[in-house]
Design an enzyme around this catalytic site. Sequence first.
Site, PDB file in Angstrom:
ATOM      1  N   ASP A  51       0.844  -1.201   0.000  1.00  0.00           N
ATOM      2  CA  ASP A  51       0.000   0.000   0.000  1.00  0.00           C
ATOM      3  C   ASP A  51       0.881   1.254   0.000  1.00  0.00           C
ATOM      4  OD1 ASP A  51       0.873  -0.197   2.589  1.00  0.00           O
ATOM      5  OD2 ASP A  51      -1.102  -0.031   3.527  1.00  0.00           O
ATOM      6  N   ASP A  90      -1.151  -6.085  -0.155  1.00  0.00           N
ATOM      7  CA  ASP A  90      -1.561  -5.463   1.108  1.00  0.00           C
ATOM      8  C   ASP A  90      -3.067  -5.235   1.139  1.00  0.00           C
ATOM      9  OD1 ASP A  90       0.630  -5.093   2.782  1.00  0.00           O
ATOM     10  OD2 ASP A  90       1.208  -3.188   1.858  1.00  0.00           O
ATOM     11  N   GLU A 189       8.984  -4.191  10.677  1.00  0.00           N
ATOM     12  CA  GLU A 189       9.445  -2.912  10.131  1.00  0.00           C
ATOM     13  C   GLU A 189      10.022  -2.023  11.224  1.00  0.00           C
ATOM     14  OE1 GLU A 189       6.713  -1.021   7.448  1.00  0.00           O
ATOM     15  OE2 GLU A 189       7.935   0.796   7.296  1.00  0.00           O
TER      16      GLU A 189
HETATM   17  O1  KIV Z   1       3.544  -1.130   1.698  1.00  0.00           O
HETATM   18  C1  KIV Z   1       4.723  -1.513   1.725  1.00  0.00           C
HETATM   19  O2  KIV Z   1       5.524  -1.241   0.826  1.00  0.00           O
HETATM   20  C2  KIV Z   1       5.153  -2.312   2.869  1.00  0.00           C
HETATM   21  C3  KIV Z   1       6.626  -2.537   3.017  1.00  0.00           C
HETATM   22  C4  KIV Z   1       7.259  -1.323   3.560  1.00  0.00           C
HETATM   23  C5  KIV Z   1       6.921  -3.750   3.822  1.00  0.00           C
HETATM   24  O3  KIV Z   1       4.360  -2.738   3.654  1.00  0.00           O
END
Ligand code: KIV
Length: 271
Positions: A51, A90, A189
């Site tokens: 996301d 996501d 993270e």
């Molecule tokens: O949305 C994204 O790019 C992520 C990464 C930072 C793991 O969740």
Amino acid sequence: MSTETKLRTVTTFRLAEMKNKGEKISMLTAYDYTMARILDKAGIDVILVGDSAANVVAGYDTTVPITLDQMIYHGQSVVRGVNRALVVVDLPFGTYQGNSKEALASAVRIMKETGANAVKLEGGIEIIESVDRILCAGIPVMGHLGLTPQSINKYGTYTVRAKEEAEAEKLLSDAVMLQESGCFAIVLEKIPAELARRVASELRIPIIGIGAGKWVDGQVLVSHDMLGLNNEFSPRFLRRYANLHDSMADAFRQYIADVKQCDFPNESEQY
Ligand code: KIV
């Protein structure tokens, strides 16, 4: 034989096998067909349709505004470019936190409409009912703990998480809970490397870090950041593998100059 045909297709089982063998897992983000195709041919193990598209594609300050329909559009574009990598999409903010039935409906839409292999959700105990319901439907789930950008309005800052003992213990217990629910992997993270090492060594499932140090089972970065497409974002954990911002700006300036000077197209570039 090309890299593309030589490498085995990546499944959630293959990732578990990689952890058991101590083989590191590589993961990067993609949001469109062209980037996904290049990544897949280069041999990446996991492609995350993050996301973070809200930031690097749409230009929002946070990941909060991106919608399920927009994530599905990005997921569809990425899946069309991939032969080998595992594709994870996501679930965006607001589509799984409040209600596990809505969470399942969101995950089902991602799986049916994009053809991706798995979904990723941010959070631990607070969202465990949603995680359980999605897993019960046979949809693989990747967890995401530590800095969870969808909660930026709660924390107000993107600083390192779980530095204090209480938060570190909660993170560890959330990670165990996600594993026991059946998640196939967890992203950690921006947390201290020592805590990430502890989680990776105590859990059976692969732990993928971003700003979580080297003692985890794999690494993920946002492709736009590691390619240097955006040179304003430079956290300590980011290694830049290219400076595409400057290369692209040079190419665009050269094109503009060529057009203005009637140098493009030349005779061999016309019919
Ligand atoms: O949305 C994204 O790019 C992520 C990464 C930072 C793991 O969740």
